[in-house]
Enzyme design. Structure first.
Site, mmCIF file in Angstrom:
data_model
loop_
_atom_site.group_PDB
_atom_site.id
_atom_site.type_symbol
_atom_site.label_atom_id
_atom_site.label_comp_id
_atom_site.label_asym_id
_atom_site.label_seq_id
_atom_site.Cartn_x
_atom_site.Cartn_y
_atom_site.Cartn_z
ATOM 1 N N GLU A 67 -7.002 0.629 -4.844
ATOM 2 C CA GLU A 67 -7.062 0.610 -3.374
ATOM 3 C C GLU A 67 -8.417 0.118 -2.842
ATOM 4 O OE1 GLU A 67 -5.774 4.547 -2.357
ATOM 5 O OE2 GLU A 67 -3.719 4.151 -3.028
ATOM 6 N N ASP A 77 -12.785 6.010 2.171
ATOM 7 C CA ASP A 77 -11.365 6.034 2.544
ATOM 8 C C ASP A 77 -10.965 7.461 2.942
ATOM 9 O OD1 ASP A 77 -8.602 6.068 2.713
ATOM 10 O OD2 ASP A 77 -8.257 4.946 0.862
ATOM 11 N N LYS A 118 3.075 11.293 -3.678
ATOM 12 C CA LYS A 118 2.086 10.569 -4.483
ATOM 13 C C LYS A 118 1.202 11.523 -5.285
ATOM 14 C CE LYS A 118 -1.439 6.986 -3.723
ATOM 15 N NZ LYS A 118 -2.028 6.154 -2.664
ATOM 16 N N ASP A 121 0.892 -1.167 0.000
ATOM 17 C CA ASP A 121 0.000 0.000 0.000
ATOM 18 C C ASP A 121 0.923 1.207 0.000
ATOM 19 O OD1 ASP A 121 -1.621 2.162 0.555
ATOM 20 O OD2 ASP A 121 -2.260 1.463 2.531
#
Ligand code: ADP
Ligand code: MG
Length: 605
Positions: free
Chosen positions: A172, A195, A72, A10
């Site tokens: 994800e 999330d 990211k 992850d």
């Protein structure tokens, strides 16, 4: 030595984790300090080795231009795509390459964002190698569902730079659903993955199609997360301490850290202490914050996620009873906040599934996907066991167990039975399930009536065979071995698929009644013996009675009477019946000897 192990990663905006399927379980791996969560921060020192994780985080305040967090957000993106606000707020410089891609620079060297991500991946690779004691070259990496091709390719390149073959890039939310075990849901099952992480909020709607989850919609905010709550709490503290706006960046960093600690504590406790020792080098501050106070501060931030939830489900038409959601799962550290859980339940109208650790679910799902790819997750029929014994009723109303409880299925077992009395024309096979000694206390699953040629006692031969296949279906086969005639009874599912509570009740009853049941069985067996003895004695007396003295006859008669009395006794005194049977048995033996002698004399004469 190279191995076939594939790790699952992850690669998060604020935190990254690595996992693997080991000996049948998905697990997360810890580094040499025992940490499973790696801050996604990389620091390039002027000299020496690049720092990753916690040591890099400590450099953020000292050397912000060479310390890269939230990289990211830049991976696989063109310079022009990045919002101006993000560029201006960034502690390090974001530049534009000739071909238009966004880049950064450290120590005068131009780097692509994936070069930085590669450092995080390389650190996770080392963590895995340390934990597994083998060299690792293959990985599955997760990305947000909304990542485009360029972002996915850049992530893949980051893996390659780190020395990993990226076997698959997976979404994800899909990984999270795997970790929550939702891959077993039915076709068309609908899942919302909420999330809420450190710096990002992602809502994904998944639908099961042809046995795999499809992402049907995504929404969210790449600049909304726990960090915003930390900021709000920081402002609250500054106000409480009456600091005005007159404090240094370093001081703000201190408050921010304390705010975050308090926020995380308040997920479990009702109040939290905020400690700021030697805050300005001189004064120390201490203050308490209650959960209601915290919720008042955090609520506006959390409420910002509401529109995404509402709008996306409405757009999909996933709103009413029949078309609505089947599950809502929580992912991301910020979903540990009780208020988040409460509001999410309200908005979606269903309680979210909180069975997994929200900050670990994606990594666990990646590990499971990696395990599937390297053959560590086997597609097999899991072995089941019979929850209760299976058998048939035998003479005298007793339970005769054929397959005991807790036998692994598939299973097959059988016994041969005979007729207990002469001239019997048929036999009833009652298939029973349960732990009780007496047939009637168990459950009847079905019955087979079996006809056979009438004959002497013990002349019939009936085989009864039970077999349970891997689906838990019990078939009972009966065969008259004299004629070879078969009968089959199929009992669907009931052999294995029994309600857990009913099984519990049956087992605890069998324990409660164990003593009574045992007595009942012994009594029945003794009575069967009496039933066999009495007619035998009556017959023997009719054949050889005149050979006996009046005394002998009287004592046999009294033995018969004793047995009859004992059988008829409602108190069911087993000892008494057994003793009477014994006396009668001995008397009968004597009679039998006389009969044999008589027969011999007759033969000789
Ligand atoms: P990301 O996916 O963005 O990398 P994570 O899922 O690891 O982020 O979430 C990090 C966020 O979760 C941080 O803001 C952190 O403060 C928050 N968090 C972690 N634990 C808790 C907790 N117990 N209560 C509230 N927030 C928490
Ligand atoms: Mg995350």
């Amino acid at each position: 030595m190279s191995s076939n192990t594939i790790i699952g990663i992850d690669l998060g905006t604020t935190h990254s984790l690595v996992g693997v399927v080991d000996s049948g379980f998905p697990i997360l791996l810890a580094d040499e300090n025992g940490n499973r969560i790696l801050p996604s921060i990389v620091h390039f020192p002027e000299k020496g080795d690049v720092l990753v994780g916690e040591p890099a985080r400590r450099m953020a305040a000292v050397a912000p231009k060479r310390t890269f967090a939230s990289i990211k957000r830049l991976v696989g993106r063109r310079f022009d795509e990045i919002p101006a606000e993000e560029k201006s707020k960034s502690p390090f410089e974001i530049t534009r390459l000739n071909d238009g891609w966004a880049a950064i620079s450290a120590n005068g060297e131009t780097l692509l964002p994936e070069d930085v991500s590669a450092k995080i991946l390389a650190k996770l690779k080392v963590t895995a190698e340390y934990a597994l004691e083998e060299s690792i070259t293959r990985a599955v990496i997760t990305v947000p569902a909304y990542f485009n091709d360029a972002q996915r390719n850049a992530t893949k390149r980051a893996g390659e730079i780190a020395g990993l073959t990226v076997e698959r890039i997976i979404n994800e939310p899909t990984a999270a659903a795997l970790a929550y075990g939702l891959d077993k849901l039915d076709e068309n099952a609908r899942v919302a993955v909420y999330d809420f992480g450190g710096g990002t909020f992602d809502l994904s709607l998944l639908e099961m199609r042809d046995g795999v989850f499809q992402v049907v919609a995504t929404a969210g905010d790449t600049h909304l997360g726990g960090d915003d709550i930390d900021d709000a709490v920081t402002d609250f503290i500054a106000e409480k301490l009456e600091l005005g706006s007159d404090f240094t960046g370093e001081e703000r960093t201190k408050i921010l850290a304390a705010a975050r600690t308090a926020k995380e504590q308040l997920s479990d406790t009702e109040t939290a202490k905020i400690l700021l020792p030697f805050f300005d080098g001189e004064h120390s501050f201490e203050l308490e914050i209650s959960r209601p106070e915290f919720e008042k501060i955090a609520r506006p931030v959390i409420e910002l996620t509401r529109t995404f939830c509402k709008r996306t489900t409405i757009e999909q038409g996933w709103i009413d009873e029949s078309t609505g959601l089947d599950r809502v799962i929580l992912v991301g550290g910020s979903t540990r906040i009780p208020l988040v859980r409460k509001l999410v339940a309200e908005w979606f109208g269903i309680e979210p599934d909180i069975s997994q650790n929200p900050d670990e679910a994606i990594a666990l799902g990646a590990a499971i996907q990696a395990g599937i790819l390297c053959g560590r997750v086997q597609q097999v029929v899991l072995l089941d066991v019979t929850p209760l014994s299976l058998g048939i009723e035998t003479f005298g109303g007793l339970m005769n167990v054929i397959i005991p409880r807790n036998t692994t299925i598939p299973a097959k077992a059988g016994e041969l039975f005979t007729n207990a009395v002469g001239d019997q024309k048929s036999m009833l096979v009652r298939v029973l399930q349960g732990e009780r000694e007496i047939a009637k206390d168990n459950w009847e699953l079905g019955r087979i009536e079996l006809d056979f040629e009438p004959g002497a006692k013990g002349s019939a031969r009936v085989g009864v065979q039970f077999s349970i296949d891997e689906n838990g279906i019990l078939s009972v086969l009966t065969r008259d071995t004299n004629t070879g005639e078969d009968r089959v009874l199929e009992i669907e599912n009931s052999a294995v698929d029994v309600d857990d509570e009913a099984v519990e009740a049956m087992i605890s009853e069998s324990v409660d009644y164990a003593f009574d049941d045992m007595n009942a069985r012994i009594w029945t067996e003794a009575k069967l013996k009496s039933d066999e003895l009495i007619p035998a004695v009556v017959q023997a007396i009719s054949m050889a009675g005149d050979e006996l003295s009046a005394d002998e006859l009287a004592s046999i008669q009294s033995a018969v009477d004793e047995v009859k009395t004992a059988v008829a006794d409602e108190a069911q005194d087993v000892a008494k019946l057994k003793a009477a049977n014994k006396v009668l048995d001995e008397a009968t033996e004597e009679l039998a000897a006389i009969l044999v002698e008589k027969a011999m004399l007759k033969a000789l004469g």
